[in-house]
Design an enzyme around this catalytic site. Structure first.
Site, PDB file in Angstrom:
ATOM      1  N   HIS A   4      11.840  -0.867 -12.341  1.00 24.67           N
ATOM      2  CA  HIS A   4      11.468  -2.354 -12.593  1.00 24.67           C
ATOM      3  C   HIS A   4      11.693  -3.065 -11.249  1.00 24.67           C
ATOM      4  O   HIS A   4      12.513  -3.023 -10.591  1.00 24.67           O
ATOM      5  CB  HIS A   4      12.283  -2.819 -13.527  1.00 24.67           C
ATOM      6  CG  HIS A   4      12.520  -4.459 -13.858  1.00 24.67           C
ATOM      7  ND1 HIS A   4      13.137  -4.731 -15.084  1.00 24.67           N
ATOM      8  CD2 HIS A   4      11.495  -5.287 -13.357  1.00 24.67           C
ATOM      9  CE1 HIS A   4      12.891  -6.174 -14.954  1.00 24.67           C
ATOM     10  NE2 HIS A   4      11.499  -6.544 -14.011  1.00 24.67           N
ATOM     11  N   HIS A  62       0.668  -1.207   0.186  1.00 21.96           N
ATOM     12  CA  HIS A  62       0.009   0.173   0.017  1.00 21.96           C
ATOM     13  C   HIS A  62       0.745   1.390   0.006  1.00 21.96           C
ATOM     14  O   HIS A  62       2.176   1.257   0.524  1.00 21.96           O
ATOM     15  CB  HIS A  62      -0.917   0.118   1.063  1.00 21.96           C
ATOM     16  CG  HIS A  62      -0.385   0.050   2.419  1.00 21.96           C
ATOM     17  ND1 HIS A  62       0.232   1.437   3.148  1.00 21.96           N
ATOM     18  CD2 HIS A  62       0.358  -0.821   3.105  1.00 21.96           C
ATOM     19  CE1 HIS A  62       0.872   1.161   4.161  1.00 21.96           C
ATOM     20  NE2 HIS A  62       1.046  -0.336   4.345  1.00 21.96           N
TER      21      HIS A  62
HETATM   22  C1  COA Z   1      24.215  -6.868  -8.255  1.00 25.73           C
HETATM   23  C2  COA Z   1      24.255  -7.352  -9.563  1.00 25.73           C
HETATM   24  C3  COA Z   1      23.519  -6.238 -10.555  1.00 25.73           C
HETATM   25  C4  COA Z   1      25.808  -7.283  -9.864  1.00 25.73           C
HETATM   26  O1  COA Z   1      26.137  -7.898 -11.108  1.00 25.73           O
HETATM   27  P1  COA Z   1      27.735  -7.509 -11.625  1.00 25.73           P
HETATM   28  O2  COA Z   1      28.158  -6.284 -11.539  1.00 25.73           O
HETATM   29  O3  COA Z   1      27.633  -8.408 -12.938  1.00 25.73           O
HETATM   30  O4  COA Z   1      28.373  -8.690 -10.686  1.00 25.73           O
HETATM   31  P2  COA Z   1      29.212 -10.070 -10.673  1.00 25.73           P
HETATM   32  O5  COA Z   1      28.077 -11.352 -11.189  1.00 25.73           O
HETATM   33  O6  COA Z   1      30.395  -9.966 -11.623  1.00 25.73           O
HETATM   34  O7  COA Z   1      29.394 -10.426  -9.113  1.00 25.73           O
HETATM   35  C5  COA Z   1      30.312  -9.698  -8.569  1.00 25.73           C
HETATM   36  C6  COA Z   1      30.246 -10.096  -7.216  1.00 25.73           C
HETATM   37  O8  COA Z   1      29.331  -9.657  -6.437  1.00 25.73           O
HETATM   38  C7  COA Z   1      28.730 -10.766  -5.963  1.00 25.73           C
HETATM   39  N1  COA Z   1      27.034 -10.637  -6.161  1.00 25.73           N
HETATM   40  C8  COA Z   1      26.720 -10.383  -7.367  1.00 25.73           C
HETATM   41  N2  COA Z   1      25.301 -10.100  -7.221  1.00 25.73           N
HETATM   42  C9  COA Z   1      24.950 -10.502  -6.052  1.00 25.73           C
HETATM   43  C10 COA Z   1      23.833 -10.139  -5.161  1.00 25.73           C
HETATM   44  N3  COA Z   1      22.701 -10.099  -5.606  1.00 25.73           N
HETATM   45  N4  COA Z   1      23.910 -10.191  -3.825  1.00 25.73           N
HETATM   46  C11 COA Z   1      25.043 -10.438  -3.241  1.00 25.73           C
HETATM   47  N5  COA Z   1      26.353 -10.553  -3.821  1.00 25.73           N
HETATM   48  C12 COA Z   1      26.231 -10.541  -5.150  1.00 25.73           C
HETATM   49  C13 COA Z   1      29.184 -11.925  -6.615  1.00 25.73           C
HETATM   50  O9  COA Z   1      29.038 -13.070  -6.019  1.00 25.73           O
HETATM   51  C14 COA Z   1      30.488 -11.492  -6.852  1.00 25.73           C
HETATM   52  O10 COA Z   1      31.393 -11.792  -5.806  1.00 25.73           O
HETATM   53  P3  COA Z   1      32.645 -12.190  -5.581  1.00 25.73           P
HETATM   54  O11 COA Z   1      33.547 -11.322  -6.512  1.00 25.73           O
HETATM   55  O12 COA Z   1      33.225 -12.325  -4.202  1.00 25.73           O
HETATM   56  O13 COA Z   1      32.966 -13.627  -6.430  1.00 25.73           O
HETATM   57  C15 COA Z   1      23.592  -8.527  -9.896  1.00 25.73           C
HETATM   58  O14 COA Z   1      24.577  -9.734  -9.670  1.00 25.73           O
HETATM   59  C16 COA Z   1      22.255  -8.753  -9.672  1.00 25.73           C
HETATM   60  O15 COA Z   1      21.755  -9.074  -8.473  1.00 25.73           O
HETATM   61  N6  COA Z   1      21.248  -8.471 -10.509  1.00 25.73           N
HETATM   62  C17 COA Z   1      19.913  -8.456 -10.558  1.00 25.73           C
HETATM   63  C18 COA Z   1      19.486  -9.190 -11.702  1.00 25.73           C
HETATM   64  C19 COA Z   1      17.895  -9.400 -11.639  1.00 25.73           C
HETATM   65  O16 COA Z   1      17.124  -9.200 -10.471  1.00 25.73           O
HETATM   66  N7  COA Z   1      17.311  -9.668 -12.883  1.00 25.73           N
HETATM   67  C20 COA Z   1      15.939  -9.839 -13.174  1.00 25.73           C
HETATM   68  C21 COA Z   1      15.543 -10.053 -14.485  1.00 25.73           C
HETATM   69  S1  COA Z   1      13.748  -9.985 -14.504  1.00 25.73           S
END
Ligand code: COA
Length: 216
Positions: free
Chosen positions: A145, A136
């Site tokens: 998004h 709410h």
């Molecule tokens: C947060 C986010 C944007 C980071 O993306 P990125 O910069 O490409 O990150 P990477 O995959 O290279 O990971 C980098 C580090 O962050 C960590 N990490 C990534 N996403 C994380 C998350 N959501 N929570 C905690 N840690 C996260 C990884 O484990 C990695 O750690 P390490 O270096 O110790 O191994 C992404 O992981 C994420 O959560 N995106 C959300 C996507 C989503 O919701 N999509 C929905 C589609 S409809």
């Protein structure tokens, strides 16, 4: 015969068309996509033109939705369409529950299983994705998004073009700034500012990259 034109024939556009089809509001659903004419069909829908050619294909009764997942691109296209007097609609899957006391601006999409509760207002071009909850009195600015399975408690504010990642939770009353990315599975328990990536439980600002922000 009412026709819905969906701009963007990628993965997100496909779910937009699927929700529109389930709603039975439109007799015809067609796509516009930059890859036309090579990309001529998506599932059982035709790709009829490129988005730059919309003025040539749109007719008076058509309704238009932008099916592009990238928040900044989606908002830029929406603003361009509105400036040209093109009518944008809202697409809501019939299995979404949207309070009659919530308001959704043009260009929003709401997918199956989402719930939007009373008093909430949602800006232009927002995505409330599959199974997401917006409780709410929330205020979502343009092109936010809320990803699948994420949940916003009551009175949450989210700024322009921000993205609440899949399965993330936001405590009631918290504010998230503009152009911010909340990582998958994060728990936002305090305010988060503009233009940052925040991850974890509780969510903390990350110095990592943001490659996902440009996803589809
Ligand atoms: C947060 C986010 C944007 C980071 O993306 P990125 O910069 O490409 O990150 P990477 O995959 O290279 O990971 C980098 C580090 O962050 C960590 N990490 C990534 N996403 C994380 C998350 N959501 N929570 C905690 N840690 C996260 C990884 O484990 C990695 O750690 P390490 O270096 O110790 O191994 C992404 O992981 C994420 O959560 N995106 C959300 C996507 C989503 O919701 N999509 C929905 C589609 S409809």
């Amino acid at each position: 015969m009412r026709r819905l034109l969906v701009l963007g024939a990628g993965g997100h556009g496909k779910v937009v068309a699927d929700a529109a089809s389930a709603s039975r509001k439109w007799a015809v659903i067609e796509f516009l996509d930059d890859r036309h004419p090579e990309h001529g069909r998506l599932e059982d829908w035709k790709v009829i033109a490129r988005p730059v050619d919309i003025a040539r294909v749109v007719v008076a009764d058509d309704e238009v939705i932008v099916g592009i997942g990238d928040n900044a691109r989606r908002l830029a296209i929406i603003e361009e369409l509105l400036s040209r007097g093109i009518k944008l609609t809202v697409v809501a899957h019939p299995a979404a529950v949207i309070s009659p006391r919530a308001t959704l601006a043009p260009g929003c999409v709401v997918f199956a299983g989402a719930v939007i509760n009373a008093g909430t207002s949602i800006g232009r071009g927002c995505i409330v994705n599959t199974g997401a909850i917006v409780d709410h009195d929330c205020r979502l600015d343009d092109a936010v998004h809320v990803a699948p399975g994420s949940a916003l408690g009551g009175n949450v504010r989210v700024g322009r073009r921000s993205w609440v990642g899949i399965g993330a939770s936001v405590r009631h009353g918290a504010s998230i700034g503009s152009d911010t990315m909340i990582g998958a599975g994060a728990a936002v328990v305090a305010d988060i500012g503009d233009n940052v990536v925040a991850v974890g439980v509780p969510a903390r600002i990350s110095t990592r990259g943001d490659s996902d922000r440009a996803a589809e």
